[in-house]
Design a protein around this motif. Structure first.
Motif, PDB file in Angstrom:
ATOM      1  N   ILE A   1     -25.681  17.900 -35.042  1.00 64.46           N
ATOM      2  CA  ILE A   1     -26.357  18.968 -35.778  1.00 64.46           C
ATOM      3  C   ILE A   1     -27.103  18.335 -36.944  1.00 64.46           C
ATOM      4  CG2 ILE A   1     -26.052  21.128 -37.047  1.00 64.46           C
ATOM      5  CD1 ILE A   1     -23.196  21.183 -35.562  1.00 64.46           C
ATOM      6  N   THR A   2     -28.380  18.579 -37.012  1.00 65.67           N
ATOM      7  CA  THR A   2     -29.230  17.963 -38.030  1.00 65.67           C
ATOM      8  C   THR A   2     -29.766  19.035 -38.975  1.00 65.67           C
ATOM      9  OG1 THR A   2     -29.818  16.163 -36.531  1.00 65.67           O
ATOM     10  CG2 THR A   2     -31.311  16.587 -38.373  1.00 65.67           C
TER      11      THR A   2
ATOM     12  N   ALA B   1     -27.331  19.177 -29.089  1.00 65.84           N
ATOM     13  CA  ALA B   1     -28.068  18.723 -30.272  1.00 65.84           C
ATOM     14  C   ALA B   1     -28.931  19.869 -30.766  1.00 65.84           C
ATOM     15  CB  ALA B   1     -28.926  17.508 -29.948  1.00 65.84           C
ATOM     16  N   ASN B   2     -28.803  20.200 -32.035  1.00 66.08           N
ATOM     17  CA  ASN B   2     -29.568  21.302 -32.628  1.00 66.08           C
ATOM     18  C   ASN B   2     -29.979  20.951 -34.052  1.00 66.08           C
ATOM     19  OD1 ASN B   2     -29.278  23.614 -30.545  1.00 66.08           O
ATOM     20  ND2 ASN B   2     -27.167  22.895 -30.803  1.00 66.08           N
ATOM     21  N   ILE B   3     -30.977  21.665 -34.544  1.00 72.98           N
ATOM     22  CA  ILE B   3     -31.446  21.445 -35.910  1.00 72.98           C
ATOM     23  C   ILE B   3     -31.464  22.776 -36.659  1.00 72.98           C
ATOM     24  CG2 ILE B   3     -33.892  21.571 -35.219  1.00 72.98           C
ATOM     25  CD1 ILE B   3     -34.413  19.417 -37.410  1.00 72.98           C
ATOM     26  N   VAL B   4     -30.968  22.747 -37.884  1.00 72.96           N
ATOM     27  CA  VAL B   4     -30.884  23.933 -38.734  1.00 72.96           C
ATOM     28  C   VAL B   4     -31.872  23.771 -39.884  1.00 72.96           C
ATOM     29  CG1 VAL B   4     -29.395  25.282 -40.268  1.00 72.96           C
ATOM     30  CG2 VAL B   4     -28.470  24.315 -38.137  1.00 72.96           C
ATOM     31  N   HIS B   5     -32.723  24.777 -40.070  1.00 70.68           N
ATOM     32  CA  HIS B   5     -33.735  24.728 -41.123  1.00 70.68           C
ATOM     33  C   HIS B   5     -33.343  25.633 -42.286  1.00 70.68           C
ATOM     34  CE1 HIS B   5     -36.350  22.437 -38.576  1.00 70.68           C
ATOM     35  NE2 HIS B   5     -36.592  23.414 -37.735  1.00 70.68           N
TER      36      HIS B   5
ATOM     37  N   ALA C   1     -32.243  23.510 -29.945  1.00 73.62           N
ATOM     38  CA  ALA C   1     -32.750  24.686 -30.649  1.00 73.62           C
ATOM     39  C   ALA C   1     -33.026  24.403 -32.124  1.00 73.62           C
ATOM     40  CB  ALA C   1     -31.760  25.840 -30.535  1.00 73.62           C
ATOM     41  N   GLU C   2     -34.018  25.125 -32.649  1.00 72.77           N
ATOM     42  CA  GLU C   2     -34.260  25.191 -34.087  1.00 72.77           C
ATOM     43  C   GLU C   2     -33.733  26.534 -34.584  1.00 72.77           C
ATOM     44  OE1 GLU C   2     -38.306  23.959 -35.405  1.00 72.77           O
ATOM     45  OE2 GLU C   2     -38.713  23.912 -33.251  1.00 72.77           O
TER      46      GLU C   2
ATOM     47  N   LYS D   1     -34.745  17.736 -29.818  1.00 72.22           N
ATOM     48  CA  LYS D   1     -35.039  18.199 -28.461  1.00 72.22           C
ATOM     49  C   LYS D   1     -34.830  17.071 -27.447  1.00 72.22           C
ATOM     50  CE  LYS D   1     -38.235  21.832 -29.940  1.00 72.22           C
ATOM     51  NZ  LYS D   1     -37.427  22.961 -29.440  1.00 72.22           N
ATOM     52  N   ALA D   2     -35.208  15.869 -27.827  1.00 69.45           N
ATOM     53  CA  ALA D   2     -35.016  14.737 -26.926  1.00 69.45           C
ATOM     54  C   ALA D   2     -33.534  14.405 -26.749  1.00 69.45           C
ATOM     55  CB  ALA D   2     -35.778  13.523 -27.449  1.00 69.45           C
ATOM     56  N   LEU D   3     -32.762  14.500 -27.835  1.00 65.26           N
ATOM     57  CA  LEU D   3     -31.324  14.273 -27.735  1.00 65.26           C
ATOM     58  C   LEU D   3     -30.674  15.301 -26.818  1.00 65.26           C
ATOM     59  CD1 LEU D   3     -30.356  13.461 -31.436  1.00 65.26           C
ATOM     60  CD2 LEU D   3     -30.216  11.881 -29.499  1.00 65.26           C
TER      61      LEU D   3
END
Length: 250
Positions: free
Chosen positions: A141-142, A184-188, A240-241, A171-173
């Motif tokens: 999680i980034t 793998a996801n990213i939180v903004h 996901a974002e 997305k590549a991960l």
């Protein structure tokens, strides 16, 4: 412990940059929901030790590791040290980042190198190292920024560029690791009340006005999203974002 808390029970997590702000809130939230947690810090040892005390007060193991994510070796080695301290690794939270803002013409090559080394290379290397150690069900999680979706004014070129790179990485991960059951996801986050950007600071009113809710968030509101993704409830969410920005991008 309630049902939501049991979703991360027994897991081991590493939160980079976990001595303050969103990182500290995330480390403590994961501990309260049942995870053992390692955090990294660079200078603020007392703050890191206090986070460990809060993790231990939740009945979980806590480990503070001094590691500079801008250093390629340290960024990767922190993962191995977390595994050594906790016995395994199920969750990596790439929280550490440099928020360097300024006019385009004022940014030097050294600024670019420092920001990209921390915000991009360090995240890549930590994720790479974590992926080799995670078993099925692992989570990466980034922490990104609302400025990847809406840059409201000048001065954010380098920061927005560095955080936008993490969207492609995430997305590549997700594609790379999906067959192993690792997400793998990213939180903004939007404007969040922290020591670096306080809700009563000189720029707070303008930032609040950019959100649909008209206010700053608090660090635990971001941590709750991370905890969801880290737990069983997030098992079918990957690549996901997810925005926790009060409607900054609305």
């Amino acid at each position: 412990m309630d049902l939501e808390a049991s979703m991360t029970d027994g897991k081991a997590a590493l939160v980079t940059g976990g001595s303050r702000g969103i990182g500290a809130a995330t480390a403590v939230r994961l501990a309260r929901e049942g995870a053992d947690v390692a955090i990294t810090y660079v200078r603020e040892k007392e703050a890191a030790d206090e986070v460990v005390r809060r993790i231990e007060a939740a009945g979980r193991r806590g480990v503070a590791l001094r590691a500079d994510s801008s250093d390629a070796a340290e960024a990767a080695e922190a993962v191995g040290r977390a595994v050594a301290g906790l016995g395994r690794l199920d969750v990596l939270v790439n929280n550490v980042g440099v928020g360097l803002l300024g006019p385009l013409g004022s940014l030097t090559p050294a600024d670019v190198d420092r920001v990209l080394a921390t915000n991009v290379r360090g995240v890549f290397l930590a994720s790479q190292a974590a992926a080799t150690r995670m078993e099925r069900g692992g989570r990466i999680i980034t922490i990104g920024t609302c400025m990847t979706q809406r840059v409201p004014g000048p001065g954010g070129t380098l920061y927005a560029m560095s955080k936008s790179a993490l969207i492609g990485l995430t997305k590549a991960l997700a594609r790379e690791l999906g067959a192993r059951g690792i997400t793998a996801n990213i939180v903004h986050p939007g404007p969040v009340d922290t020591a670096m950007n306080p809700a009563d600071g000189p720029y707070a009113q303008a930032q609040s006005a950019l959100t649909a809710l008209g206010r700053f968030g608090v660090a635990d509101e971001v941590a709750s999203m991370v905890a969801y993704l880290a737990g069983d409830g997030g098992s079918y969410v990957t690549g996901a974002e997810l925005s926790v920005d009060g409607g900054h991008a609305a």
